[in-house]
Enzyme design. Structure first.
Site, PDB file in Angstrom:
ATOM      1  N   GLU A 154      11.987   7.879 -32.792  1.00 19.34           N
ATOM      2  CA  GLU A 154      12.027   6.416 -33.603  1.00 19.34           C
ATOM      3  C   GLU A 154      13.104   5.828 -32.223  1.00 19.34           C
ATOM      4  O   GLU A 154      14.637   5.326 -32.862  1.00 19.34           O
ATOM      5  CB  GLU A 154      12.188   5.849 -34.323  1.00 19.34           C
ATOM      6  CG  GLU A 154      12.409   4.620 -34.655  1.00 19.34           C
ATOM      7  CD  GLU A 154      11.972   4.049 -36.014  1.00 19.34           C
ATOM      8  OE1 GLU A 154      11.743   4.711 -36.872  1.00 19.34           O
ATOM      9  OE2 GLU A 154      11.972   2.535 -36.102  1.00 19.34           O
ATOM     10  N   GLU A 248       6.502  -0.695 -42.219  1.00 23.25           N
ATOM     11  CA  GLU A 248       6.873  -0.947 -42.548  1.00 23.25           C
ATOM     12  C   GLU A 248       8.092  -2.318 -42.618  1.00 23.25           C
ATOM     13  O   GLU A 248       8.553  -2.889 -41.468  1.00 23.25           O
ATOM     14  CB  GLU A 248       8.356  -0.184 -41.785  1.00 23.25           C
ATOM     15  CG  GLU A 248       9.287   0.103 -41.938  1.00 23.25           C
ATOM     16  CD  GLU A 248      10.743   1.147 -41.097  1.00 23.25           C
ATOM     17  OE1 GLU A 248      11.218   2.105 -41.129  1.00 23.25           O
ATOM     18  OE2 GLU A 248      10.542   0.723 -39.975  1.00 23.25           O
TER      19      GLU A 248
HETATM   20  C1  LER Z   1      15.245   0.474 -39.562  1.00 20.72           C
HETATM   21  O1  LER Z   1      14.945  -0.756 -38.715  1.00 20.72           O
HETATM   22  C2  LER Z   1      13.469   1.563 -39.379  1.00 20.72           C
HETATM   23  O2  LER Z   1      12.981   1.153 -37.922  1.00 20.72           O
HETATM   24  C3  LER Z   1      13.706   3.200 -39.635  1.00 20.72           C
HETATM   25  O3  LER Z   1      12.310   3.152 -39.325  1.00 20.72           O
HETATM   26  C4  LER Z   1      15.059   3.902 -39.174  1.00 20.72           C
HETATM   27  O4  LER Z   1      15.360   4.523 -39.574  1.00 20.72           O
HETATM   28 MN    MN Z   2      11.573   1.775 -38.013  1.00 18.11          MN
END
Ligand code: LER
Ligand code: MN
Length: 270
Positions: A154, A248
């Site tokens: 990511e 998220e």
């Molecule tokens: C935090 O900003 C995020 O996007 C998580 O998925 C990364 O660990």
């Molecule tokens: Mn994330």
């Protein structure tokens, strides 16, 4: 077909972080099912802590899939990351992630490398850090392959890492590696900060995208900020994306509302 997923954090020390549900897995699974999510993504303290939980029974009871496991607790709880100046710390970081890949693998789920990518500094310059990172992603990607799932990498925004911020730059790193079993996790919050154009970046990275964090410009649930989802949805349909959109987001105004708002936006555009 694109499916809806929602995040659950079991890491108390991460309070304030962007996870929709917190704490009790049973309550979170029930709420996720009620809101009609297909799957869950779990942020847990460690692989060992997950082994103590009746994960398969709970997933089965609610008819949910496990989409992915986060590995960021290695950073949050132990301050380990993959580009640390200390070789022993880099090894510990990799071992922590490998154990989570093994746990995820039991469920045919993916592991996510986000904050465990770390950052370069005075002792390890950018070139050396990217070489360490590529080496770890290569080894861990191959390790994930035995479970028939990719490893997810990511790219984060500039306030969370100084390594790689865009899908394009992260994709170039993947191209330079031996393993072809690492995919990108495209997080719409980070992309809103870093990409020139979110839809074009998704289209350009098409085949490399393995997972998406579905969230709004302000880290609130999709629909509660100012992202334009129409071009994003059009791009994902055009490239034939068939993975998860995983919420998220901050649990605001509360977990249930954030879950419902996410699903309303998901249904409107996907
Ligand atoms: C935090 O900003 C995020 O996007 C998580 O998925 C990364 O660990
Ligand atoms: Mn994330």
């Amino acid at each position: 077909m694109i499916q809806a997923c929602v995040t659950i954090s079991l890491v108390e020390q991460a309070r304030g972080g962007p996870f929709v549900f917190w704490g009790d897995l049973e309550i979170a699974f029930r709420a996720a099912k009620q809101a009609r999510f297909d799957a869950v993504e779990i942020f847990a303290p460690s692989a060992e802590s997950l082994a103590q939980l009746p994960l398969s029974g709970l997933l089965e009871a609610e008819g949910l899939k496990l989409a992915a496991l986060g590995t960021g607790a290695g950073w949050v709880l132990h301050r380990r990351h993959l580009v640390s100046p200390q070789a022993a710390e880099r090894r510990e970081a990799e071992a922590f992630i490998r154990a989570i890949i093994d746990k995820a693998g039991e469920f045919g789920a993916m592991a996510i490398i986000g904050s465990m990518q770390g950052h370069f500094g005075a002792e390890v310059d950018r070139t050396a850090a990217l070489a360490y990172l590529a080496g770890s992603l290569d080894r861990l990607g191959e390790h994930a392959g035995q479970y028939g799932v990719p490893l997810l990498f990511e790219p984060l925004n500039r306030y969370e890492t100084n390594l790689l911020h865009t899908l394009g730059d992260a994709g170039d790193l993947l191209d330079s590696m031996a393993s072809d079993n690492v995919r990108l996790l495209a997080d719409l919050f980070h992309m809103n900060i870093e990409e020139q154009d979110i839809a074009s970046a998704l289209t350009a990275a098409a085949a490399k995208i393995g997972h998406i964090h579905f969230v709004d410009s302000n880290r609130h649930a999709a629909g509660l900020g100012h992202l334009e989802y129409e071009p994003i949805a059009a791009a994902l349909k055009q490239i034939g994306y068939s993975g998860y959109l995983s919420a998220e987001a901050l649990p605001l105004p509360n977990s249930e509302q954030a879950a419902l708002e996410t699903m309303a936006t998901f249904r409107k555009y996907f």
